[in-house]
Design an enzyme around this catalytic site. Structure first.
Site, PDB file in Angstrom:
ATOM      1  N   HIS A  65       0.865  -1.194   0.000  1.00  0.00           N
ATOM      2  CA  HIS A  65       0.000   0.000   0.000  1.00  0.00           C
ATOM      3  C   HIS A  65       0.898   1.240   0.000  1.00  0.00           C
ATOM      4  CE1 HIS A  65      -2.823   3.051   1.348  1.00  0.00           C
ATOM      5  NE2 HIS A  65      -3.785   2.248   0.936  1.00  0.00           N
ATOM      6  N   GLU A 110      -3.825   2.404  -7.367  1.00  0.00           N
ATOM      7  CA  GLU A 110      -4.224   3.506  -6.483  1.00  0.00           C
ATOM      8  C   GLU A 110      -3.304   4.708  -6.698  1.00  0.00           C
ATOM      9  OE1 GLU A 110      -6.488   1.878  -2.865  1.00  0.00           O
ATOM     10  OE2 GLU A 110      -4.372   1.795  -2.384  1.00  0.00           O
TER      11      GLU A 110
HETATM   12  P1  PGA Z   1      -9.573   6.042   0.238  1.00  0.00           P
HETATM   13  O1  PGA Z   1      -8.327   5.068   0.566  1.00  0.00           O
HETATM   14  O2  PGA Z   1     -10.669   5.173  -0.312  1.00  0.00           O
HETATM   15  O3  PGA Z   1      -9.900   6.638   1.555  1.00  0.00           O
HETATM   16  O4  PGA Z   1      -9.086   7.031  -0.766  1.00  0.00           O
HETATM   17  C1  PGA Z   1      -7.942   4.095  -0.331  1.00  0.00           C
HETATM   18  C2  PGA Z   1      -6.809   3.327   0.273  1.00  0.00           C
HETATM   19  O5  PGA Z   1      -6.275   3.726   1.323  1.00  0.00           O
HETATM   20  O6  PGA Z   1      -6.399   2.319  -0.287  1.00  0.00           O
END
Ligand code: PGA
Length: 252
Positions: free
Chosen positions: A85, A157
């Site tokens: 992450h 992401e």
């Molecule tokens: P969020 O976080 O949906 O709050 O943008 C996504 C994540 O931390 O993977």
């Protein structure tokens, strides 16, 4: 590091209730903090909801104070593990080499890894999104081959979209996912392509979830902030159900 045991169990119970009796049930993986894994496992026992962890050490056991091993996760019957992450990378110095070790350890322990990749705002503005995610995939998945039963989840992401309230646009994400699929096909054998799921994460909420999920290239969403507010999370589950219904009826 938001919900504790009680809050996580409440989301799990609410999720179960929201899915009860629904015709279209999406694949749901709940990934609470380590301390809440056991309790959430109890809540979702005998349901179709799966359990995931938010991180994992690559070593089996030993003097690694503060780490949580694959064996420990196996004891609570975890099926998935989020790896790499952006917060792990940014605040805890995780690099692609470490992610690679963790991915291999995940498969050795029969977990499905959810490997997070994504570019920073600077990289995005400089038009380096594809280069960045390609490097992360090539390094993070180095030497990984999938057997016919193994699955791989990639979570795209963009760092600038996480927790910012400013998601990427569905069409931009779809384009990047298409590119990611091409790279994954090169790294992991192309014949396993259908075992690879590519999720989008970054400010997904009840309002925008449908617009992402309806894109053919977006196989699912990784939800942060909106998953800790039950109402919002249930709206996302509903959106997923609506997309499944639309697909079945040939409207999408
Ligand atoms: P969020 O976080 O949906 O709050 O943008 C996504 C994540 O931390 O993977």
């Amino acid at each position: 590091m938001n919900l504790g045991i009680r809050g996580s169990a409440a989301v799990a119970r609410g999720t179960l209730m929201a899915l009860r009796g629904e015709e279209h049930i999406p694949e749901v993986i709940l990934c609470p903090s380590f301390t809440a894994l056991s309790e959430v496992r109890k809540v979702i026992a005998r349901s179709k909801i799966d359990l995931g962890a938010q991180n994992m050490a690559w070593e089996k056991q030993g003097a690694y104070t503060g780490e949580v091993s694959p064996r420990m996760l196996d004891e609570v019957n975890v099926e998935y593990v989020i790896l790499g992450h952006s917060e792990r990378r940014e605040y805890f110095c995780e690099d692609d080499e470490m992610v690679n070790k963790k991915v291999k350890a995940a498969y050795q322990n029969h977990f499905t890894p959810i490997v997070c990749i994504g570019e920073s705002a600077e990289e995005h503005d400089a038009g380096e999104t594809q280069e960045t995610v390609a490097d992360q995939l090539r390094e993070g998945l180095k030497g990984v081959t999938l057997s016919s039963r193994q699955r791989l989840f990639i979570a795209y992401e963009p760092i600038w979209a996480i927790g910012s309230g400013e998601p990427a646009t569905p069409s931009e994400v779809a384009e990047t996912h298409d590119y990611i699929r091409g790279v994954v096909n090169q790294v992991v054998e192309p014949k396993r392509a259908e075992q690879v799921r590519i999720l989008y994460g970054g400010s997904v909420d009840g309002e925008n979830a449908y617009s992402f999920l309806r894109e053919e290239e977006i196989d699912g969403v990784l939800v942060g902030g909106a998953s800790i507010k039950l109402n919002e999370f249930v709206e996302i589950l509903d959106a997923a159900g609506d997309v499944m219904e639309g697909l079945e009826e040939g409207e999408i």
